[in-house]
Structures are given as structure tokens and as C-alpha cells.
Design an enzyme around this catalytic site. Structure first.
Site, PDB file in Angstrom:
ATOM      1  N   SER A 163      43.280  46.570  34.878  1.00  0.00           N
ATOM      2  CA  SER A 163      42.756  47.273  33.965  1.00  0.00           C
ATOM      3  C   SER A 163      41.371  47.082  33.235  1.00  0.00           C
ATOM      4  O   SER A 163      40.370  46.971  33.925  1.00  0.00           O
ATOM      5  CB  SER A 163      43.893  47.683  32.589  1.00  0.00           C
ATOM      6  OG  SER A 163      43.324  48.751  31.879  1.00  0.00           O
ATOM      7  N   ASP A 187      43.820  49.313  39.168  1.00  0.00           N
ATOM      8  CA  ASP A 187      43.577  50.334  38.139  1.00  0.00           C
ATOM      9  C   ASP A 187      42.511  49.959  37.239  1.00  0.00           C
ATOM     10  O   ASP A 187      43.063  49.737  35.723  1.00  0.00           O
ATOM     11  CB  ASP A 187      44.879  50.853  37.743  1.00  0.00           C
ATOM     12  CG  ASP A 187      44.837  52.403  37.415  1.00  0.00           C
ATOM     13  OD1 ASP A 187      44.279  53.232  38.302  1.00  0.00           O
ATOM     14  OD2 ASP A 187      45.338  52.995  36.226  1.00  0.00           O
ATOM     15  N   ASP A 203      31.830  47.154  40.295  1.00  0.00           N
ATOM     16  CA  ASP A 203      31.243  47.976  41.485  1.00  0.00           C
ATOM     17  C   ASP A 203      31.168  46.647  42.677  1.00  0.00           C
ATOM     18  O   ASP A 203      31.354  45.476  42.520  1.00  0.00           O
ATOM     19  CB  ASP A 203      30.024  48.270  41.191  1.00  0.00           C
ATOM     20  CG  ASP A 203      28.920  47.275  41.034  1.00  0.00           C
ATOM     21  OD1 ASP A 203      27.961  47.333  42.222  1.00  0.00           O
ATOM     22  OD2 ASP A 203      28.671  46.530  40.188  1.00  0.00           O
ATOM     23  N   ASP A 206      29.617  43.114  42.964  1.00  0.00           N
ATOM     24  CA  ASP A 206      29.783  42.033  42.106  1.00  0.00           C
ATOM     25  C   ASP A 206      30.413  40.891  42.873  1.00  0.00           C
ATOM     26  O   ASP A 206      30.825  39.779  42.106  1.00  0.00           O
ATOM     27  CB  ASP A 206      31.030  42.467  41.092  1.00  0.00           C
ATOM     28  CG  ASP A 206      30.363  43.558  39.875  1.00  0.00           C
ATOM     29  OD1 ASP A 206      29.145  43.246  39.718  1.00  0.00           O
ATOM     30  OD2 ASP A 206      31.073  44.516  39.443  1.00  0.00           O
ATOM     31  N   HIS A 257      49.756  53.679  34.873  1.00  0.00           N
ATOM     32  CA  HIS A 257      48.653  52.732  34.910  1.00  0.00           C
ATOM     33  C   HIS A 257      49.425  51.191  35.397  1.00  0.00           C
ATOM     34  O   HIS A 257      48.638  50.670  36.058  1.00  0.00           O
ATOM     35  CB  HIS A 257      48.431  52.414  33.531  1.00  0.00           C
ATOM     36  CG  HIS A 257      46.911  51.842  33.141  1.00  0.00           C
ATOM     37  ND1 HIS A 257      45.931  51.821  34.066  1.00  0.00           N
ATOM     38  CD2 HIS A 257      46.496  51.059  32.250  1.00  0.00           C
ATOM     39  CE1 HIS A 257      44.894  51.312  33.756  1.00  0.00           C
ATOM     40  NE2 HIS A 257      45.118  50.665  32.485  1.00  0.00           N
TER      41      HIS A 257
END
Length: 456
Positions: A163, A187, A203, A206, A257
Site C-alpha cells: 500500500s 496494491d 514507477d 525506481d 486491499h
């Protein structure tokens, strides 16, 4: 608690040590356990790094930010996986921490470092936790740089972020110019990141390899594609078995989630092999348009989990790749998939949904292909994706029903010149065929499958 010191390299917060006891006087460092009162009052950022290895799976050891190699169990010649949690609205430790530590240790001999930034992540105000991710990322960046100075290779570093922790991992990777080996985002958080530019969220730049799993894109997760490969479970949004109404309480908000973590844990446990099929959309996947993986090396579709990096070279060549898969509502989550090819010869055009049952003895499992109406017309090839919750063997009988919704008027006949079942998850199994079947709409017909002459 002692006052916090500044981390000399980056002028960051140096975070202090807490200890617990674990049997026979053995001293362990445990994940920070807070309660709702802390969250309500707000917490200030305080980062701890807890080391686990095969030698101390049940007893964490807090690492010194300035001298990580001072901990005898920390072997810089081994690969290192960092587990980074996300927002903690209740302050309690994540229920999955012990599971992921044990399962990662089963993959290979590595350093497993749990990044405990519960003080900072635990806050009623989510936006405050978001602002702390940058400082927490700088803290971890400094630590990894110290590791590198002491002999560790950045390419052997794997960040696993959940998360909000996925974006934190992305910040660390960006700080290190994308030279760390891998980031896995489970997620990635959506709120406050929906319109973010790539440098403001996780992204592909990285890390050398970035894999992402989506399970809640329409709520707490982030929509779009943000890795070299993005897995979309059940389309990346609503997950089977999760509550559909607010009356279910907390589970309504967190179930979709959290499913990303449980799917990843299941993949680590080798109890579920979740194959992702490259496709432009989930609807195209369900239509059976994206069931080929010849472009991938090894010549198979990517599988979610720790070993997905074996497809790294192909994925880097292909660019950002979206892959889709469906799951059941509970462990082991895996569905058994068949490609179903039919050639129809009915006189009248019919539209309907398809029900297929596989029978083994008195047991059967059913696939309902109803995401849209299927068109059946004269001498037309139709391809379907049939997904079953159970893997029954041997298949002794197959039954088929095409429901057109016609409740008045005559029942029209539908003639199948051929129907072929190709097992996608078990390619070693034989194809099943049947030829020249006459059936009435809305009526079930059963038949024994025959071996197919070829796999074409």
C-alpha cells in the site's frame, strides 16, 4: 525512551531501540505495538529496522543504522529483502508480518529486514502518514547506502512495499537512482496518488525490476500500470469473497486491499500458482483473446510471486506489461482454466450465457461464462475462457447449457459441429473434444469427452 539522534549521512532521524523478551531470557526486538489512542493523538516518525534470518526467524534483531554489519547475524554477502508496511490506522502490527518473514526465508538464504515505521504510519490523519513517507524513505536510503559502503550490492536488494509502503519503496529506489535490484508493490496506495507524476509515486524507473499487484484499484489502491509488469487479480478491483455492503464493518473497507498481501503470501507458500495472461484489459482476457504466451522466455506466462524475476529480461524488452488472472474467494485462490473452442451450425442467431460443468464421479465443478452475452450463429467459431474453482480428475463427463433467456415461444436448437477443451494450467493433460452435438437452448446436454487428434 532516549532522545532520537540525527543520522549523520543525511541529517535524518536516528531511531531508537525497543526490546522484548522471547523465552529462556532471550532478548528479541519486536514490531512496535500501538493502540488507537496513539493514532488519535498522532505519532511522530520513528523508524526501526528488524532483522530476521534463517537463524532467528522468531526473534528479530534491531539493526544499527550507522553500522549494520555490527550485528553478527547480518551477512552482507547475502541478498536482502526489506518488508515495508503501509498506513496503520489502528496502530496494531500487521497480522501478516510473521508469515511473510517465514515464507521469504524458505525462498533462499537471505537477510529479511522488516521496516517498522509504525510511529508515523499510525495516525488517524492519513495525510500525515503520507507526508512521513518521504522522511522514512530518506532514512532507509541512508541505511542501504551504509550497507553498500560495507560491501553489499544494490542489485541484491529487494524492497517489498504494501500500500503506502509501495510508494515509500519507490522513493528509496529513486533516491538510489534506480540501481536497487527489485521493488514489489502490493496494491500501491491510491488516495493522494491518483494524479501523481511518476517521481511522486512508484514507477518502473525506481529499480532494475518493478513488479506490481493490483487488487483494489477502485478504492484504496492505485489505478493504472506502475511497474515493468502489473498483475491485475480479478481485473484489479473487487475481489471474490469480499463484502459488497458497508454493513459488513471494517472488512468492507480493507478486504479487497489486503487481498494483495494474501495472494502474495500464497504464491510464496507455493500452494497457489497464479498465472497472469498478458492482455490489454480484463474483459479481453475473459473473452479468451489473450491466452498465448509464446513471446515470453521461458515460454510460459508469468506467474505471480517471488520467482517472477525469471521473466525480467523479456519484460524489459517488451516494456510495461499488464497481465490478468482470476481467483477463487479463498485459499488456495487458484482457478483451473480451459480454453473452449466451439464451431456452431445453428439456423437462427442466438445470444446467451454459457454454463459448463466438469464431472468426476458424483462431483462436479461449474464455470459460468456470463460477463457478457455470447453470440452463436451459423458456421461460426467461438472462443471462450472457462474457469473452474476445483481441479477434478479424471473428467468423466461434461455438461453444457446455453441460456438465452427465452421463456416464451419455441426452443431453438443449437448445433455444435465441434467443441474442444484445452487445459491452460495443465498443458501436460490431453485435450478433450466432442463432435456434432445437438442441443436446445436453455436445456443441459451431457456428453463424454473424446481425445482430440491434435492441439491445433
Amino acid at each position: 525512551m532516549l532522545p532520537c539522534r540525527l543520522l549523520g549521512l543525511l541529517g535524518l532521524l536516528m531511531l531508537c531501540k525497543g526490546q522484548g523478551e522471547s523465552g529462556a531470557g532471550e532478548s528479541c526486538d519486536n514490531f512496535t505495538d500501538l493502540n488507537f489512542s496513539h493514532c488519535f493523538m498522532g505519532t511522530s516518525l520513528y523508524v526501526r529496522l528488524l532483522l530476521y534470518t534463517r537463524s532467528n526467524l522468531d526473534c528479530g534483531r534491531e539493526l544499527n543504522h550507522h553500522h549494520p554489519s555490527s550485528q553478527p547475524l547480518f551477512d552482507l554477502s547475502r541478498p536482502s529483502a526489506f518488508v515495508i508496511h503501509g498506513y496503520r490506522p489502528t496502530g496494531a502490527p500487521p497480522i501478516w508480518i510473521d508469515h511473510i518473514v517465514h515464507l521469504l526465508a524458505e525462498q533462499e538464504d537471505m537477510n529479511i529486514i522488516v521496516m517498522d515505521w509504525n510511529k508515523g504510519a499510525a495516525n488517524v490523519n492519513y495525510f500525515t502518514a503520507v507526508t512521513y513517507t518521504r522522511d522514512a524513505a530518506l532514512n532507509l536510503t541512508g541505511f542501504i547506502m551504509t550497507m553498500q559502503e560495507e560491501g553489499a550490492s544494490l542489485s541484491s536488494v529487494h524492497l517489498i512495499g504494501v500500500s503506502l509502503g509501495a510508494h515509500l519503496a519507490g522513493y528509496v529506489g529513486a533516491n538510489l537512482k534506480g540501481k536497487i535490484g527489485r521493488i514489489t508493490g502490493l496494491d500501491p496506495a491510491g488516495p493522494m496518488f491518483t494524479s501523481s507524476l511518476p517521481d511522486q509515486r512508484l514507477d518502473p524507473s525506481d529499480a532494475m525490476f518493478v513488479d506490481v499487484l493490483h487488487t483494489d484499484m477502485n478504492s484504496f489502491g492505485l489505478n493504472g500500470a506502475h511497474g515493468h509488469i502489473d498483475f491485475y487479480a480479478n481485473g484489479g478491483a473487487d475481489q471474490p469473497g469480499c463484502p459488497k455492503t458497508i454493513f459488513s464493518g471494517k472488512s468492507y473497507f480493507v478486504c479487497d486491499h489486503q487481498r494483495s498481501v494474501f495472494l502474495f503470501l500464497c504464491s510464496l507458500n507455493r500452494t497457489c500458482s497464479l498465472t497472469g495472461y498478458p492482455c490489454s484489459s480484463y474483459s479481453d482476457f475473459l473473452d479468451g483473446r489473450c491466452l498465448q504466451c509464446e513471446a515470453f522466455k521461458p515460454a510460459s506466462c508469468p506467474v505471480l510471486g517471488y520467482d517472477v524475476s525469471q521473466w525480467k529480461d523479456t519484460l524489459l524488452q517488451l516494456g510495461q506489461t499488464k497481465v490478468f488472472f482470476s481467483t477463487t474467494s479463498m485459499l488456495p485462490y487458484r482457478k483451473l482454466s480451459y480454453r473452449v473452442d466451439m464451431v456452431t451450425w445453428n439456423q437462427y442467431l442466438r445470444w446467451g450465457v454459457v454454463y459448463i460443468r466438469l464431472h468426476s464421479g458424483r462431483t462436479y465443478t461449474e464455470a459460468r461464462i456470463d460477463h457478457k452475452l455470447i453470440r452463436f450463429e451459423q458456421y461460426t467459431s467461438t472462443r471462450l475462457l472457462a474457469q473452474f474453482d476445483e481441479d477434478l480428475q479424471p473428467i468423466q463427463k461434461i455438461s453444457l447449457r446455453i441460456n438465452t433467456g427465452n421463456v416464451i415461444g419455441p426452443r431453438y436448437k443449437i448445433r455444435l459441429l465441434r467443441i474442444r477443451f484445452t487445459p491452460l494450467d495443465r498443458p501436460e493433460r490431453p485435450l478433450m473434444c466432442r463432435f456434432d452435438i445437438i442441443m436446445e437452448e436453455n436445456m443441459e446436454v451431457a456428453f463424454r469427452p473424446l481425445p482430440c487428434a491434435s492441439r491445433l
